[in-house]
Design an enzyme around this catalytic site. Structure first.
Site: not given
Length: 454
Positions: A30, A140, A334
């Site tokens: 991604k 966010r 992540e």
């Protein structure tokens, strides 16, 4: 994008009854796909993005660029360029740059790359570009990017929120120059400014002024991709000032780029080998990469597995014994949900450090992991910058995902060893890993598992 079959609201995570032995072809990255789309949209001539990830996040990026006037043709190519799985040709997106224009509305969903990378692009458009998204996107952090763009000459209407929704009043160009930014909460703030900088009149000099800068591999990825597209970039690694990046103004070259497999999305499959004492092969694992997921080779080896890069790809083997780990994940945050899931099944305590910024990701990942693992009988406590995980016997129950794809895959990992784990909204994995439930089932059955876009 292939339509995802309807999935149950509560998905029963399969339990492994034997050692996993499978080859898993992981879809494209991604991070690479979305950066490649931005650079191709800003280029001076058409380019190709081959074997891109086809997921919600990448489709949102493509649709947003289309809304601003960029041509993106999704096609199956017969080019001689190699694909991500070694085949010739294959799926590709042809990107045809055009004069960016509004009015347009961009749906960012809950994609950090879209909400942060595209406002700088929108400053180059002629006309207003409105950005909106999922409710979580309003929470966010985006204020640093908004303020930085204003410093560089942009006009942005956000009603003083420092967050979405907002409108960029594009003037067809941006002056650029020197800007200070605190990217403590996300390295994407830096990447967002660098990606569009060659098109700014003065380029850009970005100075990070915060105390910490997470996910440096993603900034290195941005820099490498800029250089490959012809941009002149000075970086701290190249002898420049610490935490200062300079991009000179100039043309962006159209490229023919093959997207690497998403190494972070390989994590749950490698974890399956580690937990079950099996072997998983991931084809086309690059020998050199800026992807944070490459750190899995080291981290999962420390936790009890072994790996080898071969002509077939990365071959990872577990022993069925899982060791705790004390590790700083600041550069590879992540990976934290998957590592926490494995650590909950380990034979000793784990401490995951340097990931305080995860509180501002798709959800507050530290709070979510603590709550959900503890609800299954675990013993997880939050620290100032991460998690402390003391293994306990776990039991079944509902594992909530908070619309976070990495929470869903973390729950599936725990479900391999714990009967009765039900994943709420496993469909959220479509954000970056389409067809995950089928890939998971194929892996457990020993079939070759392949995700969309791979």
């Amino acid at each position: 994008m292939t339509e995802t079959p309807a999935l149950p609201a509560l998905w029963p995570a399969p339990t492994a009854d034997a050692a996993v032995r499978a080859t898993v072809t992981v879809p494209g990255s991604k991070s690479v796909t979305n950066r490649a789309l931005v650079l191709a949209a800003l280029a001076a001539e058409p380019g190709w993005v081959r074997w891109p990830l086809r997921s919600r996040d990448s489709q949102l990026m493509a649709d947003a660029l289309r809304a601003m006037g960029v041509g993106i043709e999704e096609t199956v190519s017969s080019s001689s360029a190699g694909s991500a799985n070694g085949a010739v040709g294959g799926e590709a997106w042809r990107v045809i740059p055009a004069a960016l224009h509004g009015p347009a509305t961009v749906d960012v969903g809950n994609a950090g790359t879209v909400m942060r990378f595209l406002p700088p692009v929108a400053t180059l458009a002629d006309g207003d570009i409105r950005f909106d998204g999922d409710p979580r996107s309003y929470e966010r952090p985006l204020g640093q990017v908004i303020d930085a763009l204003r410093t560089l000459g942009a006009r942005i209407d956000d009603d003083g929120r420092g967050a979405l929704p907002l409108t960029v009043q594009g003037g067809g160009a941006l002056e650029g120059g020197v800007v200070e930014i605190d990217a403590t909460n996300s390295s994407q703030f830096v990447s967002a400014l660098l990606l569009s900088a060659p098109r700014f009149n003065q380029g850009v000099e970005v100075r990070h002024v915060g105390t910490n800068l997470p996910s440096m591999p993603h900034i290195r990825m941005t820099v490498e991709m800029l250089r490959a597209a012809g941009a002149q970039v000075d970086t701290p690694e190249a002898g420049g000032e610490k935490n200062v990046w300079r991009v000179a103004p100039g043309a962006v070259l159209g490229r023919d780029l093959v997207v690497e497999p998403d190494l972070s999305n390989a994590q749950p499959f490698l974890a399956a080998a580690l937990i079950t004492g099996g072997t998983v092969t991931v084809p086309d694992w690059p020998r050199r990469t800026t992807q944070p997921g490459d750190a899995l080779r080291r981290i999962f080896t420390e936790m009890g597995g072994s790996c080898e890069l071969t002509d077939a790809g990365l071959v990872f083997t577990g022993t069925g014994k899982i060791h705790g780990i004390d590790v700083d994940l600041g550069e590879v945050g992540e990976l934290t949900p998957g590592i926490a899931a494995v650590a909950a099944l380990a034979d000793s305590e784990s401490v995951l450090r340097g990931v305080q910024h995860l509180r501002l990701h798709e959800t507050d990942r530290l709070a979510a992991l603590t709550k959900e693992i503890n609800a299954l009988g675990g013993d997880v406590t939050e620290t100032a910058d991460g998690l402390r995980i003391r293994p306990r016997p776990l039991h079944g129950g509902t594992f909530h995902t908070y619309d976070d794809h990495r929470m869903a895959t973390a729950g599936a990992v725990i479900g391999l060893a714990v009967e009765g784990v039900m994943i709420e909204n496993v469909a959220t994995t479509a954000k970056t890993l389409p067809d995950f439930p089928k890939m998971w089932a194929d892996m457990l059955s020993g079939d070759s598992a392949s995700g969309a876009g791979a």
